[in-house]
Scaffold this motif. Structure first.
Motif, PDB file in Angstrom:
ATOM      1  N   ASN A  81       0.827  -1.214   0.000  1.00 21.50           N
ATOM      2  CA  ASN A  81       0.000   0.000   0.000  1.00 21.50           C
ATOM      3  C   ASN A  81       0.857   1.258   0.000  1.00 21.50           C
ATOM      4  O   ASN A  81       0.422   2.320  -0.457  1.00 21.50           O
ATOM      5  N   THR A  82       2.082   1.159   0.508  1.00 22.03           N
ATOM      6  CA  THR A  82       2.989   2.315   0.542  1.00 22.03           C
ATOM      7  C   THR A  82       3.744   2.494  -0.769  1.00 22.03           C
ATOM      8  O   THR A  82       4.478   3.473  -0.915  1.00 22.03           O
ATOM      9  N   TYR A  83       3.600   1.524  -1.684  1.00 20.96           N
ATOM     10  CA  TYR A  83       4.363   1.513  -2.942  1.00 20.96           C
ATOM     11  C   TYR A  83       5.871   1.483  -2.682  1.00 20.96           C
ATOM     12  O   TYR A  83       6.669   1.899  -3.509  1.00 20.96           O
ATOM     13  N   GLY A  84       6.254   0.982  -1.534  1.00 21.20           N
ATOM     14  CA  GLY A  84       7.657   0.916  -1.164  1.00 21.20           C
ATOM     15  C   GLY A  84       8.290  -0.407  -1.544  1.00 21.20           C
ATOM     16  O   GLY A  84       7.624  -1.323  -2.044  1.00 21.20           O
ATOM     17  N   PRO A  85       9.608  -0.546  -1.324  1.00 22.69           N
ATOM     18  CA  PRO A  85      10.306  -1.783  -1.672  1.00 22.69           C
ATOM     19  C   PRO A  85       9.801  -2.951  -0.828  1.00 22.69           C
ATOM     20  O   PRO A  85       9.425  -2.792   0.334  1.00 22.69           O
ATOM     21  N   VAL A 114       3.666 -27.434  -3.279  1.00 26.44           N
ATOM     22  CA  VAL A 114       2.824 -26.593  -2.408  1.00 26.44           C
ATOM     23  C   VAL A 114       1.370 -26.716  -2.847  1.00 26.44           C
ATOM     24  O   VAL A 114       1.079 -26.768  -4.049  1.00 26.44           O
ATOM     25  N   ARG A 115       0.455 -26.718  -1.890  1.00 26.86           N
ATOM     26  CA  ARG A 115      -0.975 -26.733  -2.201  1.00 26.86           C
ATOM     27  C   ARG A 115      -1.685 -25.692  -1.350  1.00 26.86           C
ATOM     28  O   ARG A 115      -1.360 -25.512  -0.169  1.00 26.86           O
ATOM     29  N   THR A 116      -2.631 -24.995  -1.977  1.00 27.80           N
ATOM     30  CA  THR A 116      -3.434 -24.020  -1.241  1.00 27.80           C
ATOM     31  C   THR A 116      -4.906 -24.385  -1.367  1.00 27.80           C
ATOM     32  O   THR A 116      -5.357 -24.838  -2.420  1.00 27.80           O
ATOM     33  N   GLY A 117      -5.645 -24.167  -0.286  1.00 28.54           N
ATOM     34  CA  GLY A 117      -7.075 -24.405  -0.300  1.00 28.54           C
ATOM     35  C   GLY A 117      -7.835 -23.213  -0.837  1.00 28.54           C
ATOM     36  O   GLY A 117      -7.276 -22.145  -1.119  1.00 28.54           O
ATOM     37  N   ILE A 118      -9.130 -23.370  -0.965  1.00 28.03           N
ATOM     38  CA  ILE A 118      -9.989 -22.330  -1.515  1.00 28.03           C
ATOM     39  C   ILE A 118      -9.875 -21.050  -0.688  1.00 28.03           C
ATOM     40  O   ILE A 118      -9.830 -21.080   0.542  1.00 28.03           O
ATOM     41  N   GLY A 119      -9.749 -19.926  -1.379  1.00 21.56           N
ATOM     42  CA  GLY A 119      -9.750 -18.626  -0.723  1.00 21.56           C
ATOM     43  C   GLY A 119      -8.468 -18.265   0.003  1.00 21.56           C
ATOM     44  O   GLY A 119      -8.456 -17.326   0.803  1.00 21.56           O
ATOM     45  N   THR A 120      -7.372 -18.946  -0.279  1.00 22.65           N
ATOM     46  CA  THR A 120      -6.099 -18.619   0.374  1.00 22.65           C
ATOM     47  C   THR A 120      -5.571 -17.292  -0.151  1.00 22.65           C
ATOM     48  O   THR A 120      -5.528 -17.057  -1.359  1.00 22.65           O
ATOM     49  N   LEU A 121      -5.143 -16.419   0.775  1.00 24.09           N
ATOM     50  CA  LEU A 121      -4.595 -15.107   0.422  1.00 24.09           C
ATOM     51  C   LEU A 121      -3.121 -15.063   0.800  1.00 24.09           C
ATOM     52  O   LEU A 121      -2.734 -15.465   1.904  1.00 24.09           O
ATOM     53  N   LEU A 122      -2.308 -14.563  -0.125  1.00 26.59           N
ATOM     54  CA  LEU A 122      -0.865 -14.483   0.081  1.00 26.59           C
ATOM     55  C   LEU A 122      -0.442 -13.027   0.019  1.00 26.59           C
ATOM     56  O   LEU A 122      -0.665 -12.339  -0.977  1.00 26.59           O
ATOM     57  N   ASN A 123       0.182 -12.557   1.083  1.00 25.89           N
ATOM     58  CA  ASN A 123       0.580 -11.155   1.150  1.00 25.89           C
ATOM     59  C   ASN A 123       1.806 -10.896   0.275  1.00 25.89           C
ATOM     60  O   ASN A 123       2.462 -11.822  -0.209  1.00 25.89           O
ATOM     61  N   THR A 124       2.123  -9.619   0.094  1.00 20.72           N
ATOM     62  CA  THR A 124       3.280  -9.224  -0.696  1.00 20.72           C
ATOM     63  C   THR A 124       4.551  -9.865  -0.129  1.00 20.72           C
ATOM     64  O   THR A 124       4.789  -9.825   1.073  1.00 20.72           O
ATOM     65  N   GLY A 125       5.348 -10.468  -1.010  1.00 18.37           N
ATOM     66  CA  GLY A 125       6.613 -11.046  -0.592  1.00 18.37           C
ATOM     67  C   GLY A 125       6.505 -12.351   0.165  1.00 18.37           C
ATOM     68  O   GLY A 125       7.471 -12.766   0.808  1.00 18.37           O
ATOM     69  N   THR A 126       5.379 -13.034   0.085  1.00 17.03           N
ATOM     70  CA  THR A 126       5.215 -14.298   0.801  1.00 17.03           C
ATOM     71  C   THR A 126       6.080 -15.390   0.176  1.00 17.03           C
ATOM     72  O   THR A 126       6.160 -15.510  -1.045  1.00 17.03           O
ATOM     73  N   VAL A 127       6.703 -16.197   1.024  1.00 11.01           N
ATOM     74  CA  VAL A 127       7.506 -17.332   0.577  1.00 11.01           C
ATOM     75  C   VAL A 127       6.949 -18.582   1.246  1.00 11.01           C
ATOM     76  O   VAL A 127       6.880 -18.663   2.473  1.00 11.01           O
ATOM     77  N   VAL A 128       6.540 -19.551   0.419  1.00 10.98           N
ATOM     78  CA  VAL A 128       5.945 -20.793   0.920  1.00 10.98           C
ATOM     79  C   VAL A 128       6.898 -21.936   0.615  1.00 10.98           C
ATOM     80  O   VAL A 128       7.201 -22.218  -0.540  1.00 10.98           O
ATOM     81  N   GLY A 129       7.366 -22.595   1.658  1.00  6.65           N
ATOM     82  CA  GLY A 129       8.338 -23.660   1.509  1.00  6.65           C
ATOM     83  C   GLY A 129       7.757 -24.895   0.864  1.00  6.65           C
ATOM     84  O   GLY A 129       6.539 -25.152   0.895  1.00  6.65           O
ATOM     85  N   ALA A 130       8.631 -25.708   0.277  1.00  7.12           N
ATOM     86  CA  ALA A 130       8.234 -26.923  -0.426  1.00  7.12           C
ATOM     87  C   ALA A 130       7.413 -27.834   0.474  1.00  7.12           C
ATOM     88  O   ALA A 130       7.638 -27.919   1.682  1.00  7.12           O
ATOM     89  N   GLY A 131       6.442 -28.522  -0.151  1.00  6.40           N
ATOM     90  CA  GLY A 131       5.686 -29.532   0.560  1.00  6.40           C
ATOM     91  C   GLY A 131       4.666 -29.003   1.537  1.00  6.40           C
ATOM     92  O   GLY A 131       4.113 -29.776   2.323  1.00  6.40           O
ATOM     93  N   SER A 132       4.360 -27.705   1.501  1.00  8.46           N
ATOM     94  CA  SER A 132       3.420 -27.117   2.456  1.00  8.46           C
ATOM     95  C   SER A 132       1.995 -27.182   1.936  1.00  8.46           C
ATOM     96  O   SER A 132       1.756 -27.111   0.727  1.00  8.46           O
ATOM     97  N   SER A 133       1.051 -27.286   2.861  1.00  6.07           N
ATOM     98  CA  SER A 133      -0.370 -27.288   2.533  1.00  6.07           C
ATOM     99  C   SER A 133      -1.048 -26.191   3.344  1.00  6.07           C
ATOM    100  O   SER A 133      -1.061 -26.242   4.577  1.00  6.07           O
TER     101      SER A 133
END
Length: 401
Positions: A283-287, A312-331
């Protein structure tokens, strides 16, 4: 004896989480080819192996060379050793031991017959051999796979001859379209080449209604199910739908439903549930800063969405914020905003993260891969078990050493 090519993951590449835990960096997609295939094409040599460390010794994937120990290079015949992060645009041959560089720093070495591999080389301490410049650039982080991908597709298209799309499709702009053998474009689909080429590999399919804006690459056997795609690379045997912008799918991934994905890199065997979406601008348009492996890093970008590791698997309606990192094998499941740093083999979501039982994970992974006719081999099972054990500190809130 013909020269042999090997790629090595240096300390920087081995820190390319979440991907480097389950695959050598050379097997990541950039533009229309993996980094490994790019090196093979540039030098006219088949890669004989990845030197990626003990943690990946069980890596196994159809069409990819194995991970090997340094002594596998031997001393017979000429050997070419290249940094896996190096994007090759040209090659050559040399008569003497030679350190190869991109004009600013070393990226590899030509090691002639009878010359042993200096042990210090893989740690980035280069011998005092003659130097030669080779064409290409060294990538600094996995975020650059996304940030520089559009320009790479444009460069890859320079060697292609254009094809006219079928008359029932709509082409906008005067740029190149390349339609591989057996590729299908349904009536009403729009291919916009105003800002770059649209490249469909053999067997790719584009269903209508859909708009693909270049630079864009759809890999062999992949299906675009509908939506709006712009500045994307989609590897082999993927299914993609919705709004996708400035993103890379390494391969065998599913995003078969609506939802926004922007400025992201998606590993192999990922499945994104319906309405999974990520933010790629603060929202700040920053780095954008990201937390990876228990450590905070600056991406150097204003737009950076998410890095999603293999399986990686995500369920319905999953929201990921800016810069999110999801490790291998995660649900991830339960809807709502997921944590921004998800350790490998996590199980949960906004309500909290637990550990994904490795036996349950392997059962699901085997079922998922079988649907695409790919076997979860014994070696790959061993790889995932090892990564699960090695990353236990991350799931306990500690950084990897």
């Amino acid at each position: 004896m013909a020269a042999r090519l090997f790629l090595f993951d240096d300390p920087v590449a081995r820190d390319w989480l979440p991907f480097s835990l389950t695959r050598p960096v050379g097997e990541l997609l950039f533009g229309t080819r993996t980094l490994r295939a790019r090196a093979e094409d540039a030098w006219g040599l088949a890669c004989r192996g990845h030197l990626a460390g003990e943690g990946l010794r069980y890596f196994e994937e159809p069409g990819s060379p194995p991970c090997v120990a340094p002594d596998a290079m031997g001393t017979k015949g000429d050997r070419l050793l290249l940094n896996s992060r190096f994007v090759c645009d040209g090659g050559g041959r040399f008569d003497a031991p030679t350190v190869l560089g991109d004009g600013s720093e070393p990226v590899g070495a030509w090691i002639p017959h009878g010359t042993a591999l200096p042990p210090s080389l893989l740690a980035g301490r280069w011998p005092r051999w003659p130097r030669a410049v080779v064409e290409g650039r060294l990538l600094r982080s996995p975020w650059e796979l996304m940030a520089l991908n559009g320009d790479r597709i444009r460069a890859d298209a320079e060697g292609l001859s254009g094809d006219d799309p079928p008359p029932h499709a709509h082409r906008i702009g005067g740029g190149l379209t390349s339609i591989g053998e057996g590729a299908l474009v349904e009536p009403g689909a729009v291919l916009d080449t105003t800002n770059g080429p649209v490249i469909l590999a053999a067997g790719a399919r584009v269903r209508s209604p859909c708009r693909i804006a270049g630079p864009a690459y759809v890999g062999p056997g992949s299906v675009v199910l509908g939506g709006v795609l712009e500045d994307v690379s989609i590897g082999p045997v993927c299914k993609v739908r919705g709004e996708v912008e400035s993103s890379v799918f390494v391969g065998f991934a599913n995003k078969a439903h609506d939802g926004f994905l922007g400025h992201a890199v998606v590993g192999c065997w990922v499945n994104l549930g319906a309405m999974t979406a990520n933010s790629d601008l603060k929202n700040t348009y920053g780095p954008v800063r990201a937390r990876v492996g228990g450590r905070t890093t600056d991406t150097g970008l204003t737009k950076a969405g998410s890095l999603l590791g293999d399986q990686v698997r995500t369920g319905i309606g999953t929201l990921l914020n800016t810069g999110t990192v999801v490790g291998a094998g995660s649900s991830l499941f339960g809807g709502g905003m997921a944590p921004v740093d998800v350790p490998p083999f996590s199980w949960g979501g906004p309500q909290g993260l637990g550990e994904y039982d490795i036996d349950r994970f392997l059962e699901t992974a085997g079922r998922v891969m079988a649907r695409r006719g790919v076997d979860l081999t014994t070696r790959t099972r061993r790889l995932y078990r090892r990564v699960h054990a090695d990353t236990a500190p991350l799931r306990s809130g500690r950084a990897l050493r």
